[in-house]
Design an enzyme around this catalytic site. Sequence first.
Site, PDB file in Angstrom:
ATOM      1  N   GLU A 196      41.984  32.619  39.354  1.00  0.00           N
ATOM      2  CA  GLU A 196      41.418  33.510  40.371  1.00  0.00           C
ATOM      3  C   GLU A 196      40.884  32.610  41.476  1.00  0.00           C
ATOM      4  O   GLU A 196      40.028  31.767  41.224  1.00  0.00           O
ATOM      5  CB  GLU A 196      40.300  34.355  39.766  1.00  0.00           C
ATOM      6  CG  GLU A 196      39.668  35.287  40.777  1.00  0.00           C
ATOM      7  CD  GLU A 196      38.289  35.734  40.356  1.00  0.00           C
ATOM      8  OE1 GLU A 196      37.382  35.704  41.220  1.00  0.00           O
ATOM      9  OE2 GLU A 196      38.105  36.081  39.175  1.00  0.00           O
TER      10      GLU A 196
ATOM     11  N   CYS B  93      33.070  36.973  43.924  1.00  0.00           N
ATOM     12  CA  CYS B  93      34.503  36.915  44.270  1.00  0.00           C
ATOM     13  C   CYS B  93      34.949  38.177  44.984  1.00  0.00           C
ATOM     14  O   CYS B  93      35.995  38.190  45.622  1.00  0.00           O
ATOM     15  CB  CYS B  93      35.362  36.714  43.037  1.00  0.00           C
ATOM     16  SG  CYS B  93      34.549  36.528  41.485  1.00  0.00           S
TER      17      CYS B  93
END
Length: 537
Positions: free
Chosen positions: A271, A308
Amino acid sequence: MSAPLMTGPTGAMIIGGEPVTGTGENVRSTDPRTGAALEPGYPAASAEQVEQACALAAAAFGVYREIPAARRAGFLERIADLLDERRDDLVERAHAETALPVPRLTGEVGRTSGQLRLFATELRAGTWQGARIDPAQPDRSPLPRADIRQRRIPLGPVAVFGASNFPLAFSTAGGDTASALAAGCPVVVKAHSAHLGTAELAARVIADAAADTGMPKGVFAQLVGSGTEIGAQLVADPRIKAVGFTGSRAGGLAIAATAAARPVPIPVYAEMSSINPVLLLPAALATRGAELGTAFAGSLTLGAGQFCTNPGLLLAVEGPGLDAFADSAAEAVAADTGATMLTTGIAENYAAAGDAVAALPGVVELARGGGDGTAAGGRARLLTVAGDRFLADPKLQTEVFGATSLLVRCADVTELTAAVAALEGQLTATVHADAPDHELAHRLLPLLEERAGRILFDGWPTGVEVGYAMVHGGPFPATTDPRSTSVGTLAIERFLRPVAYQDVPAALLPADLADGNPDRLWRRTDGETGREPLAAG
């Protein structure tokens, strides 16, 4: 059972279930409020110690993969119980290393233990094996059909890289570790240098839980090292079969390149980068533009913007509603008093990245918040640019890790649609729409589906629910593999692969595919899903 938690970190790694001191240069976390180095120092792992951890993980794999799912579930639950028992020690150290608020960290311990228990529940449910059985049809015409049975098996040892922004839930005992252990894969963690003490305490929890539940010694290890050398050695080791990573695009791409260059390449689930666009549609802006502006600022500045899923991009069509939104958002951002970021390095990079975007042609600063005066202090920032400039300059999609967001003012719906079509892959895409906007939202949804792993309506992207339906992933560069998720029970599938068994004698079949369904699993038999046992013969 395990001994009580030792007072404070000791500077040790975990290899073979035991504390081990590295032989390399000392690595230290720092207090982001003062910039002062924290004790103890952590001597970095040697190449030989990395080799030892991988060898022990490979040796443990043969044993661990055969341990019944119910026992693995008990292991995960024991980790969760010890995390909860030792919560105060974990929170105290994590607060010193990250400056994250104590309530936030307390909740993060609960999230970390909760996702471990969720994977334990998933193991006991038995659906994760994906058992499928196509019984033999010897009399089928024109050709008979063989007996074919399928299940998923673990890949092997997994390397996990701790994340900077979640010292617990995305680090040593976090989602990558939980899902890999649930799948039957030993784990070797590279601790993040921003919170080494927290990582050690969490690693000792896992080691104690492994001892308490009789797991093989190599089932878990944690290594320490600065720079990229140890991580590169870990990813290149032929005994490592997959990688989980949360961090920067540069870091994720470097790991993916190392994994791809191996004689036998392995999957990397990284990620990496997302600006999480928020679409503000016209009717919603007309009725609640100012309200949306205030709510947006709250999501932007949450946790100093170090999520995020931070809303780093806003897309909207010109009009009075957008003016009301911009005024409200700018007022809220300007009133923000700032926050301490995770490290001084992250704060410096945040300021530099924001300045670089602000300096691009056509970009105007609408508001900047105050600073809290700490060594790693970060100031919220709201920038704006016209839609045609956004479409002309790909640099305006650069992620700024922190509380900075760019408002794109589109001339009309056609330009808004073009801006959505120009987006890179994202973890999330958010739509604020009232009923008159639904026709436009319907047209935009296919574009968003192609570009995001999670689509939200009338909310904000910060906050990721850990459950069965969650997707925390997305097309590149949000992740290296858009087919998976790093949050939720589906994450277990990253560390499994399917195997078909054709005409295997009944005595040799694994229990999850055996006649009579002895483990009472959900299985798909001749196209029908259920728990009914398969008749022998």
